[in-house]
Structure formats: structure tokens, C-alpha cells
Scaffold this motif. Structure first.
Motif, PDB file in Angstrom:
ATOM      1  N   ILE A 182      65.692  19.552  28.437  1.00  0.00           N
ATOM      2  CA  ILE A 182      66.114  19.204  27.076  1.00  0.00           C
ATOM      3  C   ILE A 182      65.158  18.170  26.502  1.00  0.00           C
ATOM      4  N   GLU A 183      64.350  18.621  25.557  1.00  0.00           N
ATOM      5  CA  GLU A 183      63.436  17.733  24.854  1.00  0.00           C
ATOM      6  C   GLU A 183      63.835  17.685  23.381  1.00  0.00           C
ATOM      7  N   THR A 184      62.924  17.293  22.511  1.00  0.00           N
ATOM      8  CA  THR A 184      63.297  17.028  21.116  1.00  0.00           C
ATOM      9  C   THR A 184      63.938  18.234  20.431  1.00  0.00           C
ATOM     10  N   GLU A 185      63.290  19.390  20.483  1.00  0.00           N
ATOM     11  CA  GLU A 185      63.816  20.560  19.775  1.00  0.00           C
ATOM     12  C   GLU A 185      65.132  21.026  20.378  1.00  0.00           C
ATOM     13  N   GLU A 186      65.224  21.009  21.707  1.00  0.00           N
ATOM     14  CA  GLU A 186      66.471  21.412  22.359  1.00  0.00           C
ATOM     15  C   GLU A 186      67.606  20.453  22.005  1.00  0.00           C
TER      16      GLU A 186
END
Length: 283
Positions: A249-253
Motif C-alpha cells: 500500500i503506497e500513495t495511490e493504493e
């Protein structure tokens, strides 16, 4: 832990950009002084020295409390309280203890205003000191660029607000449980880079669908307490799944998950719960 903190302590720190539109490296350092405290609160004075490297104790001793004049400030002294529970060295980059010195009478008087919650008292995170040092330096030495950046910040906030209003008018206002269940959650996640892998994506979609069904089953007007419990359980699942899968889970997720949780809360008629999601998540 803040037990080691004591009145008169001097600290240096490296300043960080004043806003997201500022250059990424400032090349500047500032300093703070603890001028008072009690069992709950630590009173901090931002000092007016700006240095090209971490300052020495001798350099900091020669400074005074910073006067804030940028934007709507009217020359007030930069003094504020930090709750002990809020104190974290991560709020100031490279926070470094320099020395311990005497707290003078004027500083003690300013500390008493904060500790006594009197008129003019300010409180907040330790990062206030960074904003004060960087903001005041740039107000004097880089004024035009700073004002331009603030205009960009205002325009971005307006754009976000307009997008929210458009989304409400075009989607949220008529959104239903049946519509949410008919759609594919996280549709742009392809199961390959740069998005999470197929296993995580599949599990996340199943979890979201299950959460939608569980909240739908609570009835047409579920209580905030019941909806909160279901949403929080879902967020905690994502916390654990993110860790188990190595942090996909990064920014877009993160944006996709929060957006969908907001929609679920909206259909459940408990949209205010979206403000609590950040308190639950670790991603």
C-alpha cells in the motif's frame, strides 16, 4: 518519553521545506529552547538564529526569541506549548541537544501564559518551530517565491474542494449498496507492478465486498457505533495485510482505499467517520 526534558534545554534542528511547493532542501538550521513545563505540557520558544550548519551552543546562546511577522502574524514571539504526549523528535529533522542554560524572567512569564492557558497562548506540535524559522527567513529573503507558493497551495485546496463537490453531485448523492456491490473494487489495480500483486488485490477486493455486505445488513439507518466497528475492522485488516505482504500500500493504493471507505460510510449515512480512518491505519 519526555522525562529527560528540562527547562533551559537548547536544541538545534535542520529546517524542512515550508510547503510542498518549496525547494526540497533548505540548507538551513534553527534552534529552540524549553522555557517552561509542567506534568502535561512543555513550553518551547523558537529562536531567531538561522545557520548554515548545526549550530553550536555558543551560537544559540546569542540569539533571542523569534518574532513572527509573515503573512497575518503581527510580530508575536514564537512561543508555544507541546503536550508531552505529542512530543516527538520526528517533528523536527536532526533534533540535537546542544546545552542547558538559564531561563530568564521574561521567558518564564511567556511560559506561564501557555501553562496557564491565558489569552494569547498557543499550542500544537513541535513542527511549529520549523514553520516559524523557515517561514520568517523566507518572508524576508525569498518573499516573492514564498507568496507564489502560498497562492499555489490555495489553488490546490480550491481544486480539491471543487473535485469533492463534483464527486458528490455526480456519484455520492445517488450511490447505493447495490451499486457498490456491482462494481469491482480497486478496478485499476492490475495485479502487477506498480500495483499490488494479484493475491493481495484479490484479498483486498473480497474484504471490501464483505465489509459492504456486513454494513448493509445493519439496516437502512445503522448507528455510528456499529458502522465505526465495521470500518475500523476493515482498516485493521488492511494494516495487517499490508505488513504480511511487504507493504504494497503506497500513495495511490492508500487514496483508492480511503476513497472507497468514504463511499461506504456515505451510503451508511455516517460520512463523518471518514475523518477517523487516519487514526486507525498504519499505511
Amino acid at each position: 518519553m519526555t522525562d529527560f526534558l528540562d527547562d533551559g534545554m537548547l536544541f538545534g534542528f535542520k529546517t524542512q521545506p515550508f510547503n510542498e511547493f518549496a525547494p526540497p532542501e533548505t540548507g538551513r538550521y534553527g534552534a529552540i529552547k524549553i522555557i517552561g513545563s509542567n506534568r502535561d505540557t512543555i513550553v518551547v520558544a523558537t529562536l531567531d538564529g538561522v545557520f548554515e550548519s548545526m549550530p553550536t551552543a555558543e551560537e544559540v546562546r546569542a540569539t533571542n526569541i523569534l518574532l513572527e511577522s509573515r503573512f497575518a502574524f503581527d510580530g508575536r514571539q514564537s512561543v508555544f506549548g507541546v503536550l508531552r504526549d505529542w512530543w516527538t523528535s520526528e517533528d523536527l529533522a536532526e533534533l540535537t541537544f546542544l546545552s542547558k542554560v538559564h531561563v530568564n524572567r521574561d521567558e518564564g512569564r511567556l511560559a506561564d501564559i501557555v501553562l496557564g492557558h491565558k489569552v494569547g497562548a498557543v499550542s500544537g506540535p513541535l513542527s511549529i518551530a520549523n514553520s516559524a524559522v523557515e517561514g520568517e527567513w523566507r518572508w524576508v529573503h525569498d518573499h516573492a517565491a514564498l507568496v507564489s507558493e502560498q497562492d499555489e497551495m490555495k489553488e490546490k485546496r480550491l481544486a480539491i474542494q471543487r473535485a469533492k463537490e463534483e464527486r458528490y453531485n455526480n456519484r455520492l448523492r445517488g450511490l447505493t449498496w447495490d451499486q457498490l456491490l456491482s462494481e469491482v473494487p480497486f478496478e485499476r489495480w492490475t495485479g502487477t507492478e506498480p500495483y499490488p500483486n494479484e493475491e493481495f488485490t484479490s484479498e483486498a477486493r473480497e474484504k471490501i465486498k464483505a465489509t459492504i455486505r456486513e454494513i448493509q445488513a445493519l439496516g437502512p439507518k445503522p448507528t455510528k457505533k456499529l458502522v465505526r466497528a465495521k470500518l475500523k475492522e476493515c482498516v485493521i485488516w488492511f494494516n495487517e495485510a499490508d505488513e504480511a505482504h511487504g507493504g504494497p500500500i503506497e500513495t495511490e493504493e492508500r487514496e483508492d482505499i480511503c476513497l472507497l471507505l468514504e463511499e461506504i460510510a456515505f451510503v451508511a449515512k455516517q460520512k463523518s467517520l471518514t475523518q477517523e480512518i487516519d487514526e486507525w491505519r498504519t499505511w
